[in-house]
Design an enzyme around this catalytic site. Structure first.
Site, PDB file in Angstrom:
ATOM      1  N   SER A  20       1.009  -1.205  -0.040  1.00 55.54           N
ATOM      2  CA  SER A  20       0.103   0.057  -0.115  1.00 55.54           C
ATOM      3  C   SER A  20       0.792   1.288  -0.087  1.00 55.54           C
ATOM      4  O   SER A  20       1.599   1.497   0.905  1.00 55.54           O
ATOM      5  CB  SER A  20      -1.052   0.146   1.278  1.00 55.54           C
ATOM      6  N   HIS A  45      -1.392  -1.121  -3.992  1.00 58.32           N
ATOM      7  CA  HIS A  45      -2.425  -1.010  -3.458  1.00 58.32           C
ATOM      8  C   HIS A  45      -2.757   0.488  -3.352  1.00 58.32           C
ATOM      9  O   HIS A  45      -1.574   1.142  -2.832  1.00 58.32           O
ATOM     10  CB  HIS A  45      -2.699  -1.880  -2.097  1.00 58.32           C
ATOM     11  N   ASP A  74      -4.964   3.685  -1.907  1.00 60.93           N
ATOM     12  CA  ASP A  74      -6.088   4.033  -1.051  1.00 60.93           C
ATOM     13  C   ASP A  74      -6.557   5.186  -1.186  1.00 60.93           C
ATOM     14  O   ASP A  74      -5.729   6.362  -1.016  1.00 60.93           O
ATOM     15  CB  ASP A  74      -5.330   3.960   0.503  1.00 60.93           C
ATOM     16  N   MET A  77      -9.012   8.172   0.011  1.00 62.33           N
ATOM     17  CA  MET A  77      -9.813   8.479   1.242  1.00 62.33           C
ATOM     18  C   MET A  77     -10.448   9.972   1.049  1.00 62.33           C
ATOM     19  O   MET A  77      -9.838  11.101   0.505  1.00 62.33           O
ATOM     20  CB  MET A  77      -9.016   8.620   2.786  1.00 62.33           C
ATOM     21  N   HIS A 119      -8.574   1.083  -3.606  1.00 58.56           N
ATOM     22  CA  HIS A 119      -9.388   0.753  -2.539  1.00 58.56           C
ATOM     23  C   HIS A 119     -10.209   2.267  -2.465  1.00 58.56           C
ATOM     24  O   HIS A 119      -9.521   3.188  -1.905  1.00 58.56           O
ATOM     25  CB  HIS A 119      -8.589   0.232  -1.468  1.00 58.56           C
ATOM     26  N   MET A 121     -12.326   4.359  -0.498  1.00 61.72           N
ATOM     27  CA  MET A 121     -12.846   4.770   1.036  1.00 61.72           C
ATOM     28  C   MET A 121     -13.793   5.979   0.742  1.00 61.72           C
ATOM     29  O   MET A 121     -13.139   7.312   1.482  1.00 61.72           O
ATOM     30  CB  MET A 121     -11.841   4.928   2.130  1.00 61.72           C
ATOM     31  N   MET A 147     -11.513  -5.554   5.933  1.00 64.36           N
ATOM     32  CA  MET A 147     -10.688  -4.545   6.670  1.00 64.36           C
ATOM     33  C   MET A 147     -10.541  -5.280   8.097  1.00 64.36           C
ATOM     34  O   MET A 147     -11.029  -5.655   8.706  1.00 64.36           O
ATOM     35  CB  MET A 147     -11.480  -3.217   7.003  1.00 64.36           C
ATOM     36  N   GLY A 176      -8.897   4.341   7.265  1.00 61.62           N
ATOM     37  CA  GLY A 176      -8.698   5.849   7.535  1.00 61.62           C
ATOM     38  C   GLY A 176      -7.192   5.940   7.678  1.00 61.62           C
ATOM     39  O   GLY A 176      -6.546   7.223   7.502  1.00 61.62           O
ATOM     40  N   PHE A 177      -6.307   5.121   8.107  1.00 62.92           N
ATOM     41  CA  PHE A 177      -5.022   5.524   8.557  1.00 62.92           C
ATOM     42  C   PHE A 177      -4.238   4.156   8.297  1.00 62.92           C
ATOM     43  O   PHE A 177      -4.753   2.971   8.450  1.00 62.92           O
ATOM     44  CB  PHE A 177      -4.761   5.960   9.906  1.00 62.92           C
ATOM     45  N   ASP A 186      -6.574  -6.301   4.663  1.00 61.60           N
ATOM     46  CA  ASP A 186      -5.958  -4.922   4.403  1.00 61.60           C
ATOM     47  C   ASP A 186      -5.970  -4.374   6.089  1.00 61.60           C
ATOM     48  O   ASP A 186      -6.982  -4.006   6.655  1.00 61.60           O
ATOM     49  CB  ASP A 186      -6.717  -3.742   3.467  1.00 61.60           C
ATOM     50  N   GLY A 246      -2.543  -3.724   9.153  1.00 60.92           N
ATOM     51  CA  GLY A 246      -1.712  -4.065  10.308  1.00 60.92           C
ATOM     52  C   GLY A 246      -1.032  -5.688   9.783  1.00 60.92           C
ATOM     53  O   GLY A 246      -0.830  -6.230  10.570  1.00 60.92           O
ATOM     54  N   GLY A 259       1.368  -2.075   4.025  1.00 60.70           N
ATOM     55  CA  GLY A 259       1.747  -0.451   3.805  1.00 60.70           C
ATOM     56  C   GLY A 259       3.114  -0.412   5.049  1.00 60.70           C
ATOM     57  O   GLY A 259       4.362  -0.534   4.425  1.00 60.70           O
ATOM     58  N   SER A 260       2.864  -0.175   6.292  1.00 63.89           N
ATOM     59  CA  SER A 260       3.817   0.186   6.958  1.00 63.89           C
ATOM     60  C   SER A 260       4.904  -0.960   6.994  1.00 63.89           C
ATOM     61  O   SER A 260       5.994  -0.780   6.840  1.00 63.89           O
ATOM     62  CB  SER A 260       3.270   0.448   8.439  1.00 63.89           C
TER      63      SER A 260
END
Ligand code: DX5
Ligand code: ZN
Length: 217
Positions: free
Chosen positions: A8, A33, A35, A37, A66, A68, A137, A142-143, A175, A177, A197-198
């Site tokens: 992501s 990916h 995102d 928002m 994705h 949102m 999810m 959102g984050f 998606d 964590g 992502g992270s």
């Protein structure tokens, strides 16, 4: 055991976005990916069409968008034209979900439906044979950088059962964590696609991070 990996780019370094996309191009990742928002459906604003066009110019992997956003059906064609290959919309934003899924398919994209952590998988019974994938999810959207919600494992199992019993060919995407500590258990539970992502972009060796959640022995 293998997964389909979708880094992501919400977690990329936006001052070096080209470098980070090139890293993904050279990696074992399967998708990118993306995102979107809107600050209304979710409490954060990320990026949209012009950024997708720029990413699409250099991306060598299909782009998994994705959405949102509220009223996603009004923007599907614009996202397709900007480079989307996969488009997912939230169940929670689509009163005419069946129609929206077919709008995505008619554009030639893979169509996905996303469920927030509290939305039960049973609500997909009427549309499960129409979708190409379901995105569960595993954090509240959102984050980036949030903690994985363990209830996701049960949802994956329940969804897999529904897919099997209905004869659907839908893939299951997770998606939020996702990292090396939960990737294998997710795939064992029935997940096919993992967004990260992270874990990828904060890792000192991002390509190895991608490989570590792709090959799950
Ligand atoms: C969250 C986004 C995710 C996010 C994942 O609303 O949909 O795709 O980028 O980021 P991590 O992997 O850091 O939880
Ligand atoms: Zn996402």
């Amino acid at each position: 055991m293998k997964s389909i990996v979708a880094p992501s780019i919400l977690a990329a370094d936006f001052n070096n976005l080209q470098r980070d996309i090139e890293m993904v191009n050279e990696s074992e990742a399967d998708l990118i990916h993306f995102d979107v928002m809107d600050g209304t459906f979710v409490p954060n604003i990320s990026f949209g069409i012009p950024v997708l066009e720029a990413v699409n110019k250099i991306a060598k992997k299909p782009i998994d968008v994705h959405l949102m956003i509220v009223n996603p059906e009004q923007h599907l064609e614009a996202f397709k034209n900007a480079g989307a290959d996969y488009i997912s919309v939230h169940y929670e934003t689509c009163p005419h979900l069946h129609r929206t899924v077919y709008q995505i398919k008619e554009l030639g994209c893979k169509a996905g439906v996303v469920l927030n952590p509290h939305t039960p998988v049973s609500l997909l019974e009427g549309v499960i044979t129409d979708v190409d994938f379901v995105l569960l999810m595993s954090v509240n959207p959102g984050f980036g950088g949030q903690k994985f919600i363990p209830h996701t494992y049960q949802k994956v199992k329940d969804l897999k059962k529904m897919i099997r019993e209905s004869g659907s060919k839908a893939l299951i995407e997770i998606d939020g964590g996702v990292d090396a500590s939960n990737a294998k258990a997710l795939v064992e539970a029935g997940a096919d696609m993992l967004v990260a992502g992270s874990y990828v972009f904060k890792h000192p060796q991002p390509k190895e991070a991608i490989s570590s959640i792709k090959h799950l022995s």
